[in-house]
Write an enzyme that holds these catalytic residues in place. Sequence first.
Site, PDB file in Angstrom:
ATOM      1  N   ASP A   9       0.871  -1.170   0.000  1.00  0.00           N
ATOM      2  CA  ASP A   9       0.000   0.000   0.000  1.00  0.00           C
ATOM      3  C   ASP A   9       0.923   1.239   0.000  1.00  0.00           C
ATOM      4  O   ASP A   9       2.113   1.114   0.320  1.00  0.00           O
ATOM      5  CB  ASP A   9      -0.874  -0.029   1.256  1.00  0.00           C
ATOM      6  CG  ASP A   9      -1.638   1.254   1.468  1.00  0.00           C
ATOM      7  OD1 ASP A   9      -2.286   1.702   0.506  1.00  0.00           O
ATOM      8  OD2 ASP A   9      -1.592   1.815   2.587  1.00  0.00           O
ATOM      9  N   ASP A  11      -0.325   5.074   0.781  1.00  0.00           N
ATOM     10  CA  ASP A  11      -0.660   6.103   1.771  1.00  0.00           C
ATOM     11  C   ASP A  11      -0.691   5.515   3.180  1.00  0.00           C
ATOM     12  O   ASP A  11      -1.427   4.575   3.458  1.00  0.00           O
ATOM     13  CB  ASP A  11      -2.022   6.727   1.437  1.00  0.00           C
ATOM     14  CG  ASP A  11      -1.933   7.543   0.165  1.00  0.00           C
ATOM     15  OD1 ASP A  11      -1.021   8.374   0.068  1.00  0.00           O
ATOM     16  OD2 ASP A  11      -2.761   7.324  -0.738  1.00  0.00           O
ATOM     17  N   ARG A  56     -13.961  10.727  -1.264  1.00  0.00           N
ATOM     18  CA  ARG A  56     -13.911  11.403   0.040  1.00  0.00           C
ATOM     19  C   ARG A  56     -14.592  12.761  -0.028  1.00  0.00           C
ATOM     20  O   ARG A  56     -15.287  13.159   0.900  1.00  0.00           O
ATOM     21  CB  ARG A  56     -12.437  11.528   0.475  1.00  0.00           C
ATOM     22  CG  ARG A  56     -12.242  12.026   1.885  1.00  0.00           C
ATOM     23  CD  ARG A  56     -10.805  11.786   2.335  1.00  0.00           C
ATOM     24  NE  ARG A  56     -10.487  10.379   2.310  1.00  0.00           N
ATOM     25  CZ  ARG A  56      -9.308   9.866   1.906  1.00  0.00           C
ATOM     26  NH1 ARG A  56      -8.342  10.664   1.538  1.00  0.00           N
ATOM     27  NH2 ARG A  56      -9.113   8.572   1.897  1.00  0.00           N
ATOM     28  N   HIS A  82     -10.458  17.659  -7.415  1.00  0.00           N
ATOM     29  CA  HIS A  82      -9.499  16.593  -7.142  1.00  0.00           C
ATOM     30  C   HIS A  82      -8.232  16.734  -7.996  1.00  0.00           C
ATOM     31  O   HIS A  82      -7.125  16.453  -7.536  1.00  0.00           O
ATOM     32  CB  HIS A  82     -10.151  15.219  -7.356  1.00  0.00           C
ATOM     33  CG  HIS A  82      -9.277  14.099  -6.918  1.00  0.00           C
ATOM     34  ND1 HIS A  82      -8.642  13.272  -7.805  1.00  0.00           N
ATOM     35  CD2 HIS A  82      -8.875  13.711  -5.680  1.00  0.00           C
ATOM     36  CE1 HIS A  82      -7.908  12.403  -7.116  1.00  0.00           C
ATOM     37  NE2 HIS A  82      -8.033  12.640  -5.833  1.00  0.00           N
ATOM     38  N   LYS A  85      -6.190  19.264  -6.357  1.00  0.00           N
ATOM     39  CA  LYS A  85      -5.585  18.657  -5.151  1.00  0.00           C
ATOM     40  C   LYS A  85      -4.377  17.805  -5.511  1.00  0.00           C
ATOM     41  O   LYS A  85      -3.344  17.858  -4.834  1.00  0.00           O
ATOM     42  CB  LYS A  85      -6.647  17.841  -4.400  1.00  0.00           C
ATOM     43  CG  LYS A  85      -6.129  17.094  -3.197  1.00  0.00           C
ATOM     44  CD  LYS A  85      -5.887  15.636  -3.524  1.00  0.00           C
ATOM     45  CE  LYS A  85      -5.133  14.909  -2.463  1.00  0.00           C
ATOM     46  NZ  LYS A  85      -4.903  13.498  -2.792  1.00  0.00           N
ATOM     47  N   ASP A 183      -1.593  -0.136   6.302  1.00  0.00           N
ATOM     48  CA  ASP A 183      -1.616   0.691   7.510  1.00  0.00           C
ATOM     49  C   ASP A 183      -3.017   0.855   8.083  1.00  0.00           C
ATOM     50  O   ASP A 183      -3.165   1.466   9.128  1.00  0.00           O
ATOM     51  CB  ASP A 183      -1.077   2.095   7.203  1.00  0.00           C
ATOM     52  CG  ASP A 183      -2.057   2.883   6.359  1.00  0.00           C
ATOM     53  OD1 ASP A 183      -2.392   2.413   5.249  1.00  0.00           O
ATOM     54  OD2 ASP A 183      -2.527   3.940   6.808  1.00  0.00           O
TER      55      ASP A 183
HETATM   56  C1  XBP Z   1      -5.485   5.924   0.494  1.00  0.00           C
HETATM   57  C2  XBP Z   1      -6.525   6.893   0.196  1.00  0.00           C
HETATM   58  C3  XBP Z   1      -6.286   7.943  -0.789  1.00  0.00           C
HETATM   59  C4  XBP Z   1      -5.596   9.178  -0.402  1.00  0.00           C
HETATM   60  C5  XBP Z   1      -5.834  10.237  -1.461  1.00  0.00           C
HETATM   61  O1  XBP Z   1      -6.042   4.683   0.898  1.00  0.00           O
HETATM   62  O2  XBP Z   1      -7.606   6.813   0.697  1.00  0.00           O
HETATM   63  O3  XBP Z   1      -7.526   8.348  -1.145  1.00  0.00           O
HETATM   64  O4  XBP Z   1      -6.097   9.626   0.846  1.00  0.00           O
HETATM   65  O5  XBP Z   1      -5.524   9.825  -2.737  1.00  0.00           O
HETATM   66  P1  XBP Z   1      -5.155   3.365   0.866  1.00  0.00           P
HETATM   67  P2  XBP Z   1      -6.329  10.424  -4.014  1.00  0.00           P
HETATM   68  O6  XBP Z   1      -3.872   3.707   1.560  1.00  0.00           O
HETATM   69  O7  XBP Z   1      -5.936   2.353   1.656  1.00  0.00           O
HETATM   70  O8  XBP Z   1      -4.944   2.960  -0.568  1.00  0.00           O
HETATM   71  O9  XBP Z   1      -6.795  11.789  -3.649  1.00  0.00           O
HETATM   72  O10 XBP Z   1      -5.333  10.415  -5.118  1.00  0.00           O
HETATM   73  O11 XBP Z   1      -7.505   9.515  -4.302  1.00  0.00           O
HETATM   74 MG    MG Z   2      -3.087   3.103   3.384  1.00  0.00          MG
END
Ligand code: XBP
Ligand code: MG
Length: 257
Positions: A9, A11, A56, A82, A85, A183
């Site tokens: 993963d 993020d 989101r 987005h 962003k 995570d």
């Molecule tokens: C990660 C996310 C992502 C980021 C934003 O989830 O939820 O949406 O917060 O990314 P995970 P984007 O780690 O479970 O994959 O704005 O590019 O969608």
């Molecule tokens: Mg994550």
Amino acid sequence: MDLAVLLFDVDGTLADTERDGHRVAFNRAFREAGLDWDWTEPLYGELLRVTGGKERIRYYLDHFNGGFPRPADLDGFIAGLHKAKTAQYARMLEEGAIPLRPGVKRLLNEARAAGLRLAIATTTTPLNVTALLDNSLGPEAQGWFELIAAGDIVPAKKPAPDIYAWAMEQMGVPPAACMAFEDSDNGVRSAFDAGIRNILVTVNCYTQGQDFNGAALVLDQLGEPESPCHALSGEAPAEGYVNLASLRSLHARMHAG
Ligand code: XBP
Ligand code: MG
């Protein structure tokens, strides 16, 4: 079956991107668009229930800002916000604002040297992944990963299993040869429901209280020789940090019998 593939993963796992990265980039994009929306740290914790930035924003409007007059083309409006962003987020990465988490670079290097296959399975926008890799490991790092499975490539984002299932299908590997690094509870659910039993969680400030049922091991971080990791559930590696030997022994334990 031996451990052959590491699926990461992004993020929260490769880097602590949410609170000081994505959240700040969303707020900058809102200001740029003339909106007075402010995603505070606690609010963002609630918004993280939903993975995916576009999803989101929609969730925020539905549950936290019902009074906002919706434009006729809501999809286009959200997509525009987005996009802004994503540009803000990429700029932050270029400025070096978001480092990798402890142990990530060391473990990637060890796994590459040992010939393990590496891939990414994330809901985040592909550009966010390549910008993070470029800025933290160098432009050659994209090539370390056989596959970058990211963003809208599958319509159902985590906790749906689709992104892990898609990645394994593309690579032609069964779940029993894989290990997933996550995570969050949404990430664990996604990997587990795709059939992966060897899931290692490294928590962060937003996820530390979550239910990681299905994970093989939950740690505060991967750790480094000089800054040991601690287990929240399961047994921390005896060396004090996660290395390939500890991944292999975890894998053997999860697939014994
Ligand atoms: C990660 C996310 C992502 C980021 C934003 O989830 O939820 O949406 O917060 O990314 P995970 P984007 O780690 O479970 O994959 O704005 O590019 O969608
Ligand atoms: Mg994550």
